[in-house]
Structure formats: C-alpha cells, structure tokens
Design a protein around this motif. Structure first.
Motif, PDB file in Angstrom:
ATOM      1  N   ALA A   1      14.367  16.045  36.953  1.00 35.66           N
ATOM      2  CA  ALA A   1      14.926  14.726  36.809  1.00 35.66           C
ATOM      3  C   ALA A   1      16.640  14.905  36.985  1.00 35.66           C
ATOM      4  O   ALA A   1      17.319  14.213  37.678  1.00 35.66           O
ATOM      5  CB  ALA A   1      14.642  13.807  35.700  1.00 35.66           C
ATOM      6  N   ALA A   2      17.132  15.818  36.176  1.00 35.43           N
ATOM      7  CA  ALA A   2      18.404  16.099  36.065  1.00 35.43           C
ATOM      8  C   ALA A   2      18.918  16.593  37.663  1.00 35.43           C
ATOM      9  O   ALA A   2      19.969  16.191  38.190  1.00 35.43           O
ATOM     10  CB  ALA A   2      18.905  17.140  35.187  1.00 35.43           C
ATOM     11  N   ALA A   3      18.249  17.461  38.076  1.00 35.05           N
ATOM     12  CA  ALA A   3      18.552  17.879  39.587  1.00 35.05           C
ATOM     13  C   ALA A   3      18.447  16.670  40.721  1.00 35.05           C
ATOM     14  O   ALA A   3      19.384  16.798  41.397  1.00 35.05           O
ATOM     15  CB  ALA A   3      17.634  19.169  40.024  1.00 35.05           C
ATOM     16  N   LEU A   4      17.395  15.988  40.581  1.00 34.11           N
ATOM     17  CA  LEU A   4      17.291  15.025  41.549  1.00 34.11           C
ATOM     18  C   LEU A   4      18.536  13.930  41.413  1.00 34.11           C
ATOM     19  O   LEU A   4      19.134  13.466  42.344  1.00 34.11           O
ATOM     20  CB  LEU A   4      15.872  14.231  41.277  1.00 34.11           C
ATOM     21  CG  LEU A   4      14.812  14.917  41.771  1.00 34.11           C
ATOM     22  CD1 LEU A   4      13.529  14.409  41.433  1.00 34.11           C
ATOM     23  CD2 LEU A   4      14.940  15.156  43.230  1.00 34.11           C
ATOM     24  N   ILE A   5      18.736  13.552  39.985  1.00 35.49           N
ATOM     25  CA  ILE A   5      19.774  12.636  39.874  1.00 35.49           C
ATOM     26  C   ILE A   5      21.272  13.256  40.445  1.00 35.49           C
ATOM     27  O   ILE A   5      21.919  12.422  41.197  1.00 35.49           O
ATOM     28  CB  ILE A   5      19.890  12.274  38.355  1.00 35.49           C
ATOM     29  CG1 ILE A   5      18.843  11.374  37.995  1.00 35.49           C
ATOM     30  CG2 ILE A   5      21.346  11.342  38.051  1.00 35.49           C
ATOM     31  CD1 ILE A   5      18.471  11.298  36.652  1.00 35.49           C
ATOM     32  N   LEU A   6      21.566  14.391  40.077  1.00 34.10           N
ATOM     33  CA  LEU A   6      22.697  15.057  40.776  1.00 34.10           C
ATOM     34  C   LEU A   6      22.719  15.086  42.308  1.00 34.10           C
ATOM     35  O   LEU A   6      23.741  14.817  43.163  1.00 34.10           O
ATOM     36  CB  LEU A   6      22.553  16.491  40.015  1.00 34.10           C
ATOM     37  CG  LEU A   6      23.337  16.939  38.801  1.00 34.10           C
ATOM     38  CD1 LEU A   6      23.356  18.147  38.336  1.00 34.10           C
ATOM     39  CD2 LEU A   6      24.768  16.502  38.818  1.00 34.10           C
TER      40      LEU A   6
ATOM     41  N   VAL B   1      21.308  12.950  44.282  1.00 37.88           N
ATOM     42  CA  VAL B   1      21.554  11.776  44.668  1.00 37.88           C
ATOM     43  C   VAL B   1      23.025  11.455  44.602  1.00 37.88           C
ATOM     44  O   VAL B   1      23.570  10.985  45.592  1.00 37.88           O
ATOM     45  CB  VAL B   1      20.917  10.607  43.719  1.00 37.88           C
ATOM     46  CG1 VAL B   1      21.146   9.236  44.156  1.00 37.88           C
ATOM     47  CG2 VAL B   1      19.261  10.688  44.253  1.00 37.88           C
ATOM     48  N   GLN B   2      23.550  11.918  43.545  1.00 38.49           N
ATOM     49  CA  GLN B   2      25.045  11.507  43.371  1.00 38.49           C
ATOM     50  C   GLN B   2      25.911  12.376  44.276  1.00 38.49           C
ATOM     51  O   GLN B   2      26.794  11.932  44.659  1.00 38.49           O
ATOM     52  CB  GLN B   2      25.389  11.980  42.002  1.00 38.49           C
ATOM     53  CG  GLN B   2      26.889  11.761  41.567  1.00 38.49           C
ATOM     54  CD  GLN B   2      27.197  12.234  40.202  1.00 38.49           C
ATOM     55  OE1 GLN B   2      26.368  12.615  39.450  1.00 38.49           O
ATOM     56  NE2 GLN B   2      28.788  12.095  40.057  1.00 38.49           N
ATOM     57  N   LEU B   3      25.308  13.313  44.580  1.00 39.32           N
ATOM     58  CA  LEU B   3      26.093  14.460  45.870  1.00 39.32           C
ATOM     59  C   LEU B   3      25.345  14.109  47.243  1.00 39.32           C
ATOM     60  O   LEU B   3      26.118  14.529  48.071  1.00 39.32           O
ATOM     61  CB  LEU B   3      25.629  15.758  45.736  1.00 39.32           C
ATOM     62  CG  LEU B   3      26.042  16.493  44.193  1.00 39.32           C
ATOM     63  CD1 LEU B   3      25.532  17.831  43.875  1.00 39.32           C
ATOM     64  CD2 LEU B   3      27.876  16.498  44.390  1.00 39.32           C
ATOM     65  N   ALA B   4      24.839  12.903  47.401  1.00 34.85           N
ATOM     66  CA  ALA B   4      24.516  12.336  48.544  1.00 34.85           C
ATOM     67  C   ALA B   4      23.554  13.495  49.503  1.00 34.85           C
ATOM     68  O   ALA B   4      23.827  13.481  50.690  1.00 34.85           O
ATOM     69  CB  ALA B   4      25.551  11.733  49.704  1.00 34.85           C
TER      70      ALA B   4
ATOM     71  N   ILE C   1      15.676   6.588  46.823  1.00 38.18           N
ATOM     72  CA  ILE C   1      14.383   6.319  46.756  1.00 38.18           C
ATOM     73  C   ILE C   1      13.273   7.607  46.738  1.00 38.18           C
ATOM     74  O   ILE C   1      12.672   7.394  45.906  1.00 38.18           O
ATOM     75  CB  ILE C   1      13.752   5.431  48.086  1.00 38.18           C
ATOM     76  CG1 ILE C   1      12.337   4.912  47.951  1.00 38.18           C
ATOM     77  CG2 ILE C   1      13.748   6.397  49.237  1.00 38.18           C
ATOM     78  CD1 ILE C   1      12.229   3.868  47.135  1.00 38.18           C
ATOM     79  N   ILE C   2      13.727   8.548  46.919  1.00 34.28           N
ATOM     80  CA  ILE C   2      13.079   9.931  46.761  1.00 34.28           C
ATOM     81  C   ILE C   2      13.165  10.434  45.425  1.00 34.28           C
ATOM     82  O   ILE C   2      11.947  10.664  44.692  1.00 34.28           O
ATOM     83  CB  ILE C   2      13.436  11.130  47.610  1.00 34.28           C
ATOM     84  CG1 ILE C   2      13.387  10.610  48.991  1.00 34.28           C
ATOM     85  CG2 ILE C   2      12.945  12.559  47.421  1.00 34.28           C
ATOM     86  CD1 ILE C   2      12.004  10.740  49.735  1.00 34.28           C
ATOM     87  N   ALA C   3      14.283  10.156  44.828  1.00 36.82           N
ATOM     88  CA  ALA C   3      14.413  10.653  43.312  1.00 36.82           C
ATOM     89  C   ALA C   3      13.542   9.538  42.451  1.00 36.82           C
ATOM     90  O   ALA C   3      13.039   9.935  41.396  1.00 36.82           O
ATOM     91  CB  ALA C   3      15.935  10.410  42.841  1.00 36.82           C
ATOM     92  N   VAL C   4      13.505   8.229  42.873  1.00 38.10           N
ATOM     93  CA  VAL C   4      12.736   7.122  42.210  1.00 38.10           C
ATOM     94  C   VAL C   4      11.247   7.390  42.392  1.00 38.10           C
ATOM     95  O   VAL C   4      10.447   7.419  41.365  1.00 38.10           O
ATOM     96  CB  VAL C   4      13.096   5.645  42.657  1.00 38.10           C
ATOM     97  CG1 VAL C   4      12.240   4.734  42.338  1.00 38.10           C
ATOM     98  CG2 VAL C   4      14.511   5.163  42.249  1.00 38.10           C
ATOM     99  N   ILE C   5      10.682   7.998  43.393  1.00 37.61           N
ATOM    100  CA  ILE C   5       9.496   8.182  43.716  1.00 37.61           C
ATOM    101  C   ILE C   5       9.016   9.353  42.918  1.00 37.61           C
ATOM    102  O   ILE C   5       8.022   9.399  41.935  1.00 37.61           O
ATOM    103  CB  ILE C   5       9.302   8.484  45.243  1.00 37.61           C
ATOM    104  CG1 ILE C   5       9.154   7.424  45.740  1.00 37.61           C
ATOM    105  CG2 ILE C   5       7.863   9.288  45.295  1.00 37.61           C
ATOM    106  CD1 ILE C   5       9.064   7.410  47.539  1.00 37.61           C
TER     107      ILE C   5
ATOM    108  N   LEU D   1      17.197  24.594  47.731  1.00 34.25           N
ATOM    109  CA  LEU D   1      17.827  24.684  48.865  1.00 34.25           C
ATOM    110  C   LEU D   1      18.962  23.520  48.971  1.00 34.25           C
ATOM    111  O   LEU D   1      19.821  23.555  49.775  1.00 34.25           O
ATOM    112  CB  LEU D   1      16.745  24.549  49.953  1.00 34.25           C
ATOM    113  CG  LEU D   1      15.727  25.597  50.134  1.00 34.25           C
ATOM    114  CD1 LEU D   1      14.670  25.398  51.182  1.00 34.25           C
ATOM    115  CD2 LEU D   1      16.417  26.819  50.325  1.00 34.25           C
ATOM    116  N   LEU D   2      18.497  22.379  48.475  1.00 34.82           N
ATOM    117  CA  LEU D   2      19.565  21.148  48.547  1.00 34.82           C
ATOM    118  C   LEU D   2      20.715  21.350  47.699  1.00 34.82           C
ATOM    119  O   LEU D   2      21.788  20.979  48.019  1.00 34.82           O
ATOM    120  CB  LEU D   2      18.779  20.087  48.015  1.00 34.82           C
ATOM    121  CG  LEU D   2      17.661  19.341  49.200  1.00 34.82           C
ATOM    122  CD1 LEU D   2      16.831  18.393  48.674  1.00 34.82           C
ATOM    123  CD2 LEU D   2      18.316  18.899  50.295  1.00 34.82           C
ATOM    124  N   LEU D   3      20.589  22.150  46.567  1.00 33.37           N
ATOM    125  CA  LEU D   3      21.532  22.200  45.652  1.00 33.37           C
ATOM    126  C   LEU D   3      22.438  23.459  46.411  1.00 33.37           C
ATOM    127  O   LEU D   3      23.684  23.331  46.407  1.00 33.37           O
ATOM    128  CB  LEU D   3      21.268  23.112  44.262  1.00 33.37           C
ATOM    129  CG  LEU D   3      20.579  22.240  43.278  1.00 33.37           C
ATOM    130  CD1 LEU D   3      19.743  22.733  42.147  1.00 33.37           C
ATOM    131  CD2 LEU D   3      21.609  21.032  42.670  1.00 33.37           C
TER     132      LEU D   3
END
Length: 191
Positions: free
Chosen positions: A81-86, A88-91, A96-100, A143-145
């Motif tokens: 959750a922390a990674a997904l929120i970050l 999202v913040q980093l665009a 919607i992916i994080a919410v799912i 990979l996204l990080l």
C-alpha cells in the motif's frame, strides 16, 4: 507475542516502511531523484526477500505461530500500500490501479477474518490466482520504483504493463474468493 527470528524479520519489514517512504521526502541536494529511486527500489526488494525468508525460516525452524501468521500478511499489505501510494504520487501508477489493489487487499482480509470466525477459513485459503497476482505485483512495483532503463529495457514500461496485469489478476482473484465464500455468506446473512 512470540519474538523469534521469523517474527523479528517481519517486524523489520514493517520498520522499513517509514524509511522507504522517507527516501522520497529527502531534499534533492541530499539524494537526487535517480538515487531516491534506486534506494527505494533496494528497500522494497529487501522487504520482499525478508517476506519470503521469514516464511521459509518459520517452517524450517518450526517457529510458526498464530501471531506470525497474522503479522506477516499485514506487513506485506502495508508495504505494498505504501509503495502504491508513492507511485501514484510520483505519477507512475494511476490512482484507480492503487484503489483496485488496496481495496481488494482490505476486502479479502476482512472476508478471511470473517470466514475464520465462522469456521470456514479453508474456503478462502490462498489460491493459485492469488499467487500469480502477488508475483505480478511484486515484480511491477520495483520496476516502477526504479523507473529507468536497465540492460536496454525500459523498466517503467515493463512495470506499467505488469501493474495492469496485477490489477486484472487482483479483480479475478477477488472474484474467485468472493465466489468461494458466497454460499457461506448467503447462509449467514439469513440469520
């Protein structure tokens, strides 16, 4: 509470979360954007490895416990959750992916807790589709990080594809678990 090696590793994973998040709040003069990505990716990978390792050690050392069985998935969900929120913040990930993904984790955790209370936990045990979801998610997030080319491959692009795959598998696995639980839910809703 049993403080053994596996549980200590799980607590360490939870302790890494503020460090992981905090990396992105350091001034660029201390740690530049590329270095922030690399450090955050490294922390996430260490957390993922300790996740595998604590489970392995719990079984190998016969140090499994009810508390460890509770804490381990909580640590995983907090880190994801922390990674997904970050992200999202980093665009780098759509909200919607994080919410799912986060919504599914909350829903299935609550479902598993309720099913355990009514003595039906076996019907929502981890399924293969859940393992596929976790594999896609735990590959996509680093990979996204990292967000830079590696060995001539665009890691952000590969991560983006995998996070959409993870979201699709997330919905599929949630549907699977809800379908498995539906007869029990229907039986208990009538009461």
């Amino acid at each position: 509470m049993s403080l053994n090696i596996p549980n200590t590793l799980t607590w360490a994973r939870i302790a890494l979360i503020p460090l992981f998040v905090g990396v992105f709040y350091l001034p660029d003069a201390i740690l530049g954007p590329v270095q922030k990505n690399l450090v955050a990716t490294s922390i996430f990978i260490v957390a993922a490895v300790t996740d595998w390792f604590d489970g392995y050690l719990a079984r190998a050392l016969k140090q499994t416990s009810a508390f460890g069985a509770f804490l381990d998935p909580v640590a995983d969900k907090l880190m994801v959750a922390a990674a997904l929120i970050l992200l999202v913040q980093l665009a780098r990930v759509d909200a919607i992916i994080a919410v799912i993904i986060i919504g599914r984790e909350i829903t299935i955790s609550a479902l598993r807790e309720w099913m355990a209370r009514v003595g039906e936990s076996a019907s929502v045990a981890v399924a293969y589709v859940g393992k596929l979801k976790t594999a896609a998610q735990m590959t996509a997030i680093p990979l996204l990080l990292y967000n830079a080319p590696l060995l001539s491959m665009d890691m952000a692009f590969v991560g983006s594809i995998l996070i959409y795959v993870a979201a699709a598998l997330t919905l599929w696995s949630m549907g699977y678990y809800l379908h498995r639980a539906m007869p029990r839910l229907a039986k208990h809703m009538d009461r």
